[in-house]
Design a protein around this motif. Structure first.
Motif, PDB file in Angstrom:
ATOM      1  N   UNK A  48     -21.867 -69.502  68.336  1.00 55.32           N
ATOM      2  CA  UNK A  48     -22.256 -69.522  69.737  1.00 55.32           C
ATOM      3  C   UNK A  48     -22.255 -68.161  70.408  1.00 55.32           C
ATOM      4  N   UNK A  49     -22.059 -67.091  69.644  1.00 56.70           N
ATOM      5  CA  UNK A  49     -22.008 -65.747  70.219  1.00 56.70           C
ATOM      6  C   UNK A  49     -23.367 -65.064  70.158  1.00 56.70           C
ATOM      7  N   UNK A  50     -23.664 -64.305  71.194  1.00 56.41           N
ATOM      8  CA  UNK A  50     -24.809 -63.412  71.172  1.00 56.41           C
ATOM      9  C   UNK A  50     -24.267 -62.035  70.847  1.00 56.41           C
ATOM     10  N   UNK A  51     -24.808 -61.423  69.806  1.00 53.79           N
ATOM     11  CA  UNK A  51     -24.345 -60.098  69.392  1.00 53.79           C
ATOM     12  C   UNK A  51     -25.506 -59.109  69.483  1.00 53.79           C
ATOM     13  N   UNK A  52     -25.156 -57.832  69.521  1.00 56.04           N
ATOM     14  CA  UNK A  52     -26.173 -56.784  69.578  1.00 56.04           C
ATOM     15  C   UNK A  52     -25.713 -55.604  68.741  1.00 56.04           C
ATOM     16  N   UNK A  53     -26.562 -54.585  68.714  1.00 55.34           N
ATOM     17  CA  UNK A  53     -26.259 -53.345  68.011  1.00 55.34           C
ATOM     18  C   UNK A  53     -25.884 -53.630  66.557  1.00 55.34           C
ATOM     19  N   UNK A  54     -26.627 -54.540  65.937  1.00 60.47           N
ATOM     20  CA  UNK A  54     -26.344 -54.933  64.552  1.00 60.47           C
ATOM     21  C   UNK A  54     -26.882 -53.866  63.601  1.00 60.47           C
ATOM     22  N   UNK A  55     -26.006 -53.413  62.706  1.00 61.78           N
ATOM     23  CA  UNK A  55     -26.382 -52.395  61.730  1.00 61.78           C
ATOM     24  C   UNK A  55     -25.932 -52.825  60.335  1.00 61.78           C
ATOM     25  N   UNK A  56     -26.767 -52.531  59.352  1.00 63.49           N
ATOM     26  CA  UNK A  56     -26.444 -52.810  57.959  1.00 63.49           C
ATOM     27  C   UNK A  56     -25.313 -51.890  57.517  1.00 63.49           C
ATOM     28  N   UNK A  71     -24.110 -56.931  54.207  1.00 60.94           N
ATOM     29  CA  UNK A  71     -23.084 -56.917  55.255  1.00 60.94           C
ATOM     30  C   UNK A  71     -23.595 -56.143  56.462  1.00 60.94           C
ATOM     31  N   UNK A  72     -23.597 -56.807  57.597  1.00 56.13           N
ATOM     32  CA  UNK A  72     -24.006 -56.186  58.844  1.00 56.13           C
ATOM     33  C   UNK A  72     -22.854 -56.291  59.833  1.00 56.13           C
ATOM     34  N   UNK A  73     -22.893 -55.449  60.846  1.00 56.39           N
ATOM     35  CA  UNK A  73     -21.853 -55.487  61.876  1.00 56.39           C
ATOM     36  C   UNK A  73     -22.496 -55.368  63.238  1.00 56.39           C
TER      37      UNK A  73
END
Length: 128
Positions: A48-56, A71-73
């Motif tokens: 249920x979370x909206x995330x941003x700034x996702x990088x491999x 793996x992304x963060x």
């Protein structure tokens, strides 16, 4: 991986994958979509979370399943973490760097651990 303040989100699956029940939110990459796009979608669908700034952060062929793991963060933008997909997940928990070993006793993929070592400590540091 979803990081918020000094913790990373771990989810417990109903069915283990490669001998692990606890892992980061995860799922398949849809045809024509990026790994980062999959990470955004899975975080929303599972927690249920909206995330941003996702990088491999790294790729690994899982030693037990043979599946390619990317793996992304990313960081939480909005929402409150909860089990949003009861078919796949049983529970979730926010863990500190020192608690990860209780959920993944064999340790994390080295690039993932290195990222969390920096990300979680920087967020804890009063100078950050």
């Amino acid at each position: 991986m979803v990081v918020q303040e000094v913790r990373v989100l771990m989810v417990r699956r109903r069915v283990s994958e490669g001998g692990l029940f606890w892992q980061f939110p995860a799922g398949e990459v849809e045809p024509g979509k990026s790994r980062e796009c999959a990470a955004l979608r899975e975080a929303q669908e599972e927690t249920g979370l909206t995330v941003s700034d996702v990088k491999l952060r790294g790729d690994l062929t899982h030693p037990k399943t043979g599946r390619l793991m990317s793996y992304t963060a990313g960081d939480v933008v909005s929402g409150t973490a909860h089990v949003a997909n009861f078919e796949e997940l049983v529970e979730l928990v926010w863990v500190t760097q020192g608690e990860i070993v209780h959920y993944v006793p064999d340790g994390l993929f080295e690039p993932v651990q290195a990222y969390l070592d920096v990300a979680l400590l920087q967020r804890f540091s009063p100078q950050a």
